[in-house]
Design a protein around this motif. Structure first.
Motif, PDB file in Angstrom:
ATOM      1  N   SER A 175       0.743  -1.277  -0.327  1.00 49.57           N
ATOM      2  CA  SER A 175       0.110   0.216   0.186  1.00 49.57           C
ATOM      3  C   SER A 175       0.974   0.800  -0.013  1.00 49.57           C
ATOM      4  O   SER A 175       0.679   2.824  -0.895  1.00 49.57           O
ATOM      5  CB  SER A 175      -0.982  -0.070   1.119  1.00 49.57           C
ATOM      6  N   GLU A 201      -4.766   2.616  -1.720  1.00 48.97           N
ATOM      7  CA  GLU A 201      -5.718   1.999  -1.832  1.00 48.97           C
ATOM      8  C   GLU A 201      -6.955   0.974  -2.303  1.00 48.97           C
ATOM      9  O   GLU A 201      -7.212   1.571  -3.456  1.00 48.97           O
ATOM     10  CB  GLU A 201      -6.775   3.140  -0.988  1.00 48.97           C
ATOM     11  N   GLU A 202      -6.649   0.213  -1.985  1.00 47.26           N
ATOM     12  CA  GLU A 202      -8.170  -0.841  -2.770  1.00 47.26           C
ATOM     13  C   GLU A 202      -7.146  -1.205  -4.036  1.00 47.26           C
ATOM     14  O   GLU A 202      -7.956  -1.369  -5.002  1.00 47.26           O
ATOM     15  CB  GLU A 202      -9.661  -0.458  -2.590  1.00 47.26           C
ATOM     16  N   GLY A 203      -5.973  -1.353  -4.333  1.00 50.89           N
ATOM     17  CA  GLY A 203      -5.654  -1.328  -5.231  1.00 50.89           C
ATOM     18  C   GLY A 203      -5.838  -0.396  -6.667  1.00 50.89           C
ATOM     19  O   GLY A 203      -5.305  -0.265  -7.637  1.00 50.89           O
ATOM     20  N   GLU A 204      -6.165   0.640  -6.212  1.00 51.60           N
ATOM     21  CA  GLU A 204      -5.570   2.245  -7.070  1.00 51.60           C
ATOM     22  C   GLU A 204      -4.752   2.533  -6.315  1.00 51.60           C
ATOM     23  O   GLU A 204      -4.150   3.584  -5.636  1.00 51.60           O
ATOM     24  CB  GLU A 204      -6.860   3.102  -6.915  1.00 51.60           C
TER      25      GLU A 204
END
Length: 60
Positions: A24, A46-49
């Motif tokens: 992250s 964040e959350e893969g973004e």
């Protein structure tokens, strides 16, 4: 892996780096693939973004 393009702060060439979204928050140094000078990166996912991508030259 996530490929991100940016402009080298030394030679101004457009280059890319591969980013790992499974970590992250990342801070690391990598050399420019064109001029071989060191660049410091700060990357946040964040959350893969990708939500933050900062880079700067390293004054020596």
């Amino acid at each position: 892996m996530f490929e991100h393009f940016f402009q080298c702060p030394y030679c101004w060439e457009e280059i890319s780096v591969l980013l790992d979204p499974s970590v992250s928050t990342q801070t690391y140094i990598e050399d420019c693939e064109v001029c071989c000078r060191p660049i410091e990166f700060r990357v946040v996912f964040e959350e893969g973004e990708l939500v933050e991508f900062q880079y700067s030259d390293i004054e020596q």
